[in-house]
Design an enzyme around this catalytic site. Structure first.
Site, PDB file in Angstrom:
ATOM      1  N   ASP A 140       0.888  -1.155   0.000  1.00 34.85           N
ATOM      2  CA  ASP A 140       0.000   0.000   0.000  1.00 34.85           C
ATOM      3  C   ASP A 140       0.938   1.220   0.000  1.00 34.85           C
ATOM      4  OD1 ASP A 140      -2.277   1.676   0.407  1.00 34.85           O
ATOM      5  OD2 ASP A 140      -1.772   1.760   2.544  1.00 34.85           O
ATOM      6  N   LEU A 141       0.442   2.382  -0.382  1.00 34.32           N
ATOM      7  CA  LEU A 141       1.303   3.569  -0.435  1.00 34.32           C
ATOM      8  C   LEU A 141       1.070   4.506   0.753  1.00 34.32           C
ATOM      9  CD1 LEU A 141       3.308   5.412  -2.047  1.00 34.32           C
ATOM     10  CD2 LEU A 141       1.316   6.326  -3.241  1.00 34.32           C
ATOM     11  N   ASP A 142      -0.167   5.021   0.815  1.00 36.69           N
ATOM     12  CA  ASP A 142      -0.473   6.014   1.844  1.00 36.69           C
ATOM     13  C   ASP A 142      -0.485   5.367   3.227  1.00 36.69           C
ATOM     14  OD1 ASP A 142      -0.786   7.881  -0.145  1.00 36.69           O
ATOM     15  OD2 ASP A 142      -2.920   7.499  -0.374  1.00 36.69           O
TER      16      ASP A 142
ATOM     17  N   THR B 264       0.291  10.643   3.038  1.00 33.85           N
ATOM     18  CA  THR B 264      -0.440  11.630   2.240  1.00 33.85           C
ATOM     19  C   THR B 264      -1.820  11.897   2.813  1.00 33.85           C
ATOM     20  OG1 THR B 264      -1.065   9.835   0.806  1.00 33.85           O
ATOM     21  CG2 THR B 264       0.703  11.255   0.020  1.00 33.85           C
TER      22      THR B 264
ATOM     23  N   LYS C 216      -9.524   6.749   4.350  1.00 31.34           N
ATOM     24  CA  LYS C 216      -8.255   6.063   4.090  1.00 31.34           C
ATOM     25  C   LYS C 216      -8.465   4.816   3.238  1.00 31.34           C
ATOM     26  CE  LYS C 216      -5.694   7.916   7.946  1.00 31.34           C
ATOM     27  NZ  LYS C 216      -5.049   7.700   9.239  1.00 31.34           N
ATOM     28  N   GLY C 217      -7.768   4.745   2.114  1.00 38.44           N
ATOM     29  CA  GLY C 217      -7.864   3.590   1.226  1.00 38.44           C
ATOM     30  C   GLY C 217      -9.090   3.604   0.327  1.00 38.44           C
TER      31      GLY C 217
ATOM     32  N   ARG D 191     -11.417   8.151  -4.764  1.00 45.12           N
ATOM     33  CA  ARG D 191     -11.756   9.571  -4.760  1.00 45.12           C
ATOM     34  C   ARG D 191     -13.273   9.788  -4.725  1.00 45.12           C
ATOM     35  NH1 ARG D 191      -8.956  12.417  -9.582  1.00 45.12           N
ATOM     36  NH2 ARG D 191      -7.243  11.192  -8.704  1.00 45.12           N
TER      37      ARG D 191
ATOM     38  N   SER E 270      -2.059   0.625  -4.559  1.00 47.49           N
ATOM     39  CA  SER E 270      -2.651   1.808  -3.951  1.00 47.49           C
ATOM     40  C   SER E 270      -3.916   2.185  -4.703  1.00 47.49           C
ATOM     41  CB  SER E 270      -1.660   2.978  -4.024  1.00 47.49           C
ATOM     42  OG  SER E 270      -2.314   4.189  -3.691  1.00 47.49           O
ATOM     43  N   ALA E 271      -4.912   2.674  -3.970  1.00 46.33           N
ATOM     44  CA  ALA E 271      -6.159   3.122  -4.598  1.00 46.33           C
ATOM     45  C   ALA E 271      -5.961   4.482  -5.275  1.00 46.33           C
ATOM     46  CB  ALA E 271      -7.248   3.231  -3.538  1.00 46.33           C
ATOM     47  N   SER E 272      -4.779   5.077  -5.089  1.00 47.97           N
ATOM     48  CA  SER E 272      -4.568   6.435  -5.601  1.00 47.97           C
ATOM     49  C   SER E 272      -4.118   6.485  -7.050  1.00 47.97           C
ATOM     50  CB  SER E 272      -3.531   7.156  -4.738  1.00 47.97           C
ATOM     51  OG  SER E 272      -3.238   8.417  -5.313  1.00 47.97           O
TER      52      SER E 272
ATOM     53  N   ASN F 277      -2.852   9.006  -8.168  1.00 45.49           N
ATOM     54  CA  ASN F 277      -1.665   9.858  -8.111  1.00 45.49           C
ATOM     55  C   ASN F 277      -0.411   9.112  -7.665  1.00 45.49           C
ATOM     56  OD1 ASN F 277      -2.768  12.596  -8.722  1.00 45.49           O
ATOM     57  ND2 ASN F 277      -4.070  12.118  -6.966  1.00 45.49           N
TER      58      ASN F 277
ATOM     59  N   LYS G 120     -10.675  -1.746  -1.949  1.00 43.39           N
ATOM     60  CA  LYS G 120     -10.452  -2.437  -0.683  1.00 43.39           C
ATOM     61  C   LYS G 120     -11.738  -2.294   0.143  1.00 43.39           C
ATOM     62  CE  LYS G 120      -5.658  -0.906  -1.018  1.00 43.39           C
ATOM     63  NZ  LYS G 120      -4.582  -0.039  -0.538  1.00 43.39           N
TER      64      LYS G 120
ATOM     65  N   GLU H   7       0.031  -3.094   4.782  1.00 44.16           N
ATOM     66  CA  GLU H   7      -1.113  -2.190   4.860  1.00 44.16           C
ATOM     67  C   GLU H   7      -1.208  -1.481   6.206  1.00 44.16           C
ATOM     68  OE1 GLU H   7      -3.728  -0.647   3.923  1.00 44.16           O
ATOM     69  OE2 GLU H   7      -3.952  -1.297   1.844  1.00 44.16           O
ATOM     70  N   ASP H   8      -1.753  -0.262   6.191  1.00 40.24           N
ATOM     71  CA  ASP H   8      -1.999   0.447   7.452  1.00 40.24           C
ATOM     72  C   ASP H   8      -3.494   0.549   7.749  1.00 40.24           C
ATOM     73  OD1 ASP H   8      -2.367   2.276   5.273  1.00 40.24           O
ATOM     74  OD2 ASP H   8      -2.471   3.881   6.766  1.00 40.24           O
TER      75      ASP H   8
HETATM   76  C1  BG6 Z   1      -5.888   6.166  -1.181  1.00 41.87           C
HETATM   77  C2  BG6 Z   1      -6.110   7.125  -0.051  1.00 41.87           C
HETATM   78  O1  BG6 Z   1      -4.564   5.735  -1.169  1.00 41.87           O
HETATM   79  O2  BG6 Z   1      -6.143   6.783  -2.430  1.00 41.87           O
HETATM   80  C3  BG6 Z   1      -7.523   7.694  -0.139  1.00 41.87           C
HETATM   81  O3  BG6 Z   1      -5.939   6.461   1.183  1.00 41.87           O
HETATM   82  C4  BG6 Z   1      -7.732   8.320  -1.505  1.00 41.87           C
HETATM   83  O4  BG6 Z   1      -7.721   8.643   0.880  1.00 41.87           O
HETATM   84  C5  BG6 Z   1      -7.463   7.277  -2.582  1.00 41.87           C
HETATM   85  O5  BG6 Z   1      -9.055   8.812  -1.649  1.00 41.87           O
HETATM   86  C6  BG6 Z   1      -7.628   7.819  -3.993  1.00 41.87           C
HETATM   87  O6  BG6 Z   1      -6.607   8.757  -4.239  1.00 41.87           O
HETATM   88  P1  BG6 Z   1      -6.539   9.692  -5.501  1.00 41.87           P
HETATM   89  O7  BG6 Z   1      -5.125  10.235  -5.445  1.00 41.87           O
HETATM   90  O8  BG6 Z   1      -6.743   8.814  -6.713  1.00 41.87           O
HETATM   91  O9  BG6 Z   1      -7.596  10.711  -5.369  1.00 41.87           O
HETATM   92 MG    MG Z   2      -2.930   3.157   3.451  1.00 35.45          MG
END
Ligand code: BG6
Ligand code: MG
Length: 223
Positions: free
Chosen positions: A8-10, A16, A45-46, A49, A116-118, A120, A147, A171-172
């Protein structure tokens, strides 16, 4: 035998969550008239968006007040602000101990992927100068379920071409531990063991993460 690690990233590699919170708090206040608090932030968290936006709207009892188009615009506005906030990230923003841990894994030739779900994540890894450590990054846009569904961690191992039981997931978040366990991987929790109580192994913080301890606990589970 352990063949790879799915991260996992965040909250595991960098923090972040504070930037997500700052960005959502501003948009929620300015554009939705909703004041969020740290306990709402915990629920984000996780979470993707758009799902995060839905959590906030529900919290503010405004879940039926915006069209899909308006919601897309709110999510984009939050992301623009968030991207601005993370644009100054540097290797100094890597959580304690994680750079050493990644170096250790690399020295032992383990595969490493990011779950990661992000959307970014690639941008964040670049800021942290960690891009080259990760052989593969799961594209969250390719997923059907977030998740705690196992899909993202299953994909993380699949991209490394290893079997689930050869993978260790880190994972956190409780939902992340459920995802790792559901995928049939060895789960390592980082944070409060009372919250992450379903993890195969837990460390209180990133500074405590130890490859030797992971190997020992994995061996004990698979003997
Ligand atoms: C997860 C974060 O890693 O990514 C969430 O824990 C966030 O809080 C999700 O909403 C999506 O991120 P992003 O960067 O695609 O908006
Ligand atoms: Mg996390």
């Amino acid at each position: 035998m352990i063949k790879g690690f799915v991260f996992d990233l965040d909250g595991v590699i960098t923090d972040t969550a504070r930037f997500h919170y700052q960005a959502w708090a501003k948009i929620a206040q300015d554009d939705m008239g909703i004041t969020i608090n740290p306990s709402v932030n915990e629920q984000l968290k996780g979470v993707s968006r758009m799902d995060s936006l839905n959590v906030i709207l529900k919290f503010g009892h405004r879940e039926n007040d915006f069209t899909q188009e308006q919601k897309e615009a709110l999510a984009t506005k939050k992301n623009d602000y968030y991207v601005e906030l993370i644009s100054n990230m540097t290797p100094a923003d890597i959580l304690p101990g994680m750079k050493n841990f990644l170096d250790e894994l690399r020295a032992e030739n383990y595969g490493m992927s990011l779950a990661s779900a992000s959307k970014n994540a690639p941008r964040i890894l670049k800021g942290l100068k960690l891009t080259e450590y990760f052989d593969k990054i799961v594209d969250p846009a390719s997923l059907h379920h977030g998740k705690p569904d196992p899909e993202i961690f299953a994909k993380g191992a699949e991209l490394l071409k290893i079997k689930p039981n050869e993978a260790v997931g880190l994972e956190d978040a409780f939902a992340g531990i459920q995802s790792i366990n559901g995928a049939g991987e060895f789960s390592v929790g980082i944070g409060d063991p009372k919250i992450l109580n379903e993890a195969d192994l837990n460390f209180n913080s990133t500074a405590e993460v130890s490859l030797a301890k992971i190997k020992a606990a994995y061996a004990a589970k698979h003997k």
